[in-house]
Design a protein around this motif. Structure first.
Motif, PDB file in Angstrom:
ATOM      1  N   VAL A   1       0.825  -1.216   0.000  1.00 28.50           N
ATOM      2  CA  VAL A   1       0.000   0.000   0.000  1.00 28.50           C
ATOM      3  C   VAL A   1       0.859   1.266   0.000  1.00 28.50           C
ATOM      4  N   ALA A   2       2.162   1.131  -0.175  1.00 28.91           N
ATOM      5  CA  ALA A   2       3.060   2.289  -0.241  1.00 28.91           C
ATOM      6  C   ALA A   2       4.145   2.008  -1.287  1.00 28.91           C
TER       7      ALA A   2
ATOM      8  N   TYR B   1      -8.787   4.052  -8.352  1.00 25.97           N
ATOM      9  CA  TYR B   1      -9.215   5.447  -8.503  1.00 25.97           C
ATOM     10  C   TYR B   1      -8.354   6.364  -7.639  1.00 25.97           C
ATOM     11  N   LYS B   2      -7.997   7.492  -8.200  1.00 24.79           N
ATOM     12  CA  LYS B   2      -7.244   8.493  -7.447  1.00 24.79           C
ATOM     13  C   LYS B   2      -8.155   9.083  -6.377  1.00 24.79           C
TER      14      LYS B   2
ATOM     15  N   GLN C   1      -6.983   4.208  -4.378  1.00 31.75           N
ATOM     16  CA  GLN C   1      -7.695   3.137  -3.686  1.00 31.75           C
ATOM     17  C   GLN C   1      -8.222   2.147  -4.723  1.00 31.75           C
ATOM     18  N   ALA C   2      -8.166   0.868  -4.381  1.00 29.62           N
ATOM     19  CA  ALA C   2      -8.654  -0.184  -5.277  1.00 29.62           C
ATOM     20  C   ALA C   2     -10.069  -0.585  -4.867  1.00 29.62           C
TER      21      ALA C   2
ATOM     22  N   TYR D   1     -13.707  -2.233  -0.996  1.00 25.19           N
ATOM     23  CA  TYR D   1     -12.522  -1.445  -1.312  1.00 25.19           C
ATOM     24  C   TYR D   1     -11.357  -1.776  -0.399  1.00 25.19           C
ATOM     25  N   SER D   2     -10.169  -1.400  -0.875  1.00 22.05           N
ATOM     26  CA  SER D   2      -8.930  -1.686  -0.162  1.00 22.05           C
ATOM     27  C   SER D   2      -8.570  -0.537   0.770  1.00 22.05           C
ATOM     28  N   ALA D   3      -7.477  -0.733   1.498  1.00 22.33           N
ATOM     29  CA  ALA D   3      -6.894   0.378   2.256  1.00 22.33           C
ATOM     30  C   ALA D   3      -6.329   1.378   1.249  1.00 22.33           C
TER      31      ALA D   3
END
Length: 242
Positions: free
Chosen positions: A135-136, A169-170, A218-219, A232-234
């Motif tokens: 996630v980073a 999505y941003k 985010q996914a 949705y994801s983190a």
């Protein structure tokens, strides 16, 4: 002659005995007709009802909104499996509460009480998740090698997701689906619930299009092309360097 008279009198008496009795009301009696009434329970209108924003939610995500509709004023007390989760004042005939985001997967019994009236409903929280390999990330605009792939797995309503898509999505701006101005890219979910953003996708696109800085993405997973039931994801943080 006497015999005939006796016979006539007997006939009259028999006729009177056979005829149904007719009650004669006193001259001053109220003769208004009275209509039989149904039991009081049947005459009562339902004073409170419940409306759910959805019949279910997904674990770790925003809970279902429960709205009580009442005919009057006051406060509505909401309980979940017997535990009070909120009290709301009636405004324009409505009071509401949102179920806790921390609810574990399971079925919950919801009650709304207003004065002496009670309404009930059931809400399911599904064991769903969208897991990512990371996630980073840091990407370079001048790099000559491709950035790492972003992979992950989907669990939807307690089962491995075997169909559908994962979109990114941003700023998590999913409104509008693939028509959103912040839509980035998409990956198909495989039979084993896995997906992969590789080749020229996501991180490559961010590195090419964005100026140096830090961005959030985010996914989101949907099980079909309807885009009406996302999990949705983190948040995913991507830092772009020169």
């Amino acid at each position: 002659m006497r015999t005939i008279t006796r016979l006539a009198a007997a006939a009259v008496a028999a006729t009177l005995l056979a005829a149904p009795a007719v009650a004669i009301a006193p001259a001053n009696a109220d003769t208004t007709a009275v209509t039989a009434q149904a039991p009081t329970q049947a005459l009562k209108a339902k004073k409170i009802s419940l409306k759910l924003s959805k019949k279910y939610s997904h674990y770790g995500q925003e809970g279902v909104k429960v709205t009580a509709k009442v005919k009057g004023k006051g406060k509505v007390k909401f309980t979940q499996n017997g535990t009070v989760i909120g009290t709301d004042k009636v405004k324009k005939g409505k009071a509401s509460v949102r179920l806790p985001q921390t609810n574990a997967p399971g079925v919950y019994k919801i009650k709304a009480k207003w004065k002496k009236s009670v309404a009930k409903a059931k809400v399911t929280v599904y064991d769903s998740s969208l897991s990512l390999s990371g996630v980073a990330f840091t990407v370079s605009k001048s790099a000559t090698t491709a950035p790492p792939s972003l992979t992950g797995t989907v669990k939807f309503k307690g089962k491995v997701g075997t169909t559908g898509y994962v979109d990114i999505y941003k700023n998590g701006n999913v409104k509008g689906g693939s028509s959103s101005p912040d839509y980035c890219c998409m990956a198909s979910v495989q039979d084993d619930g896995s997906f992969e953003f590789s080749g020229y996708t996501f991180l490559d696109e961010v590195a090419e299009k964005e100026a140096p800085g830090t961005y959030s993405y985010q996914a989101f997973y949907t099980d079909d092309a309807g885009f009406d039931d996302y999990i949705y994801s983190a948040p995913i943080t991507v830092t772009v360097v020169p």
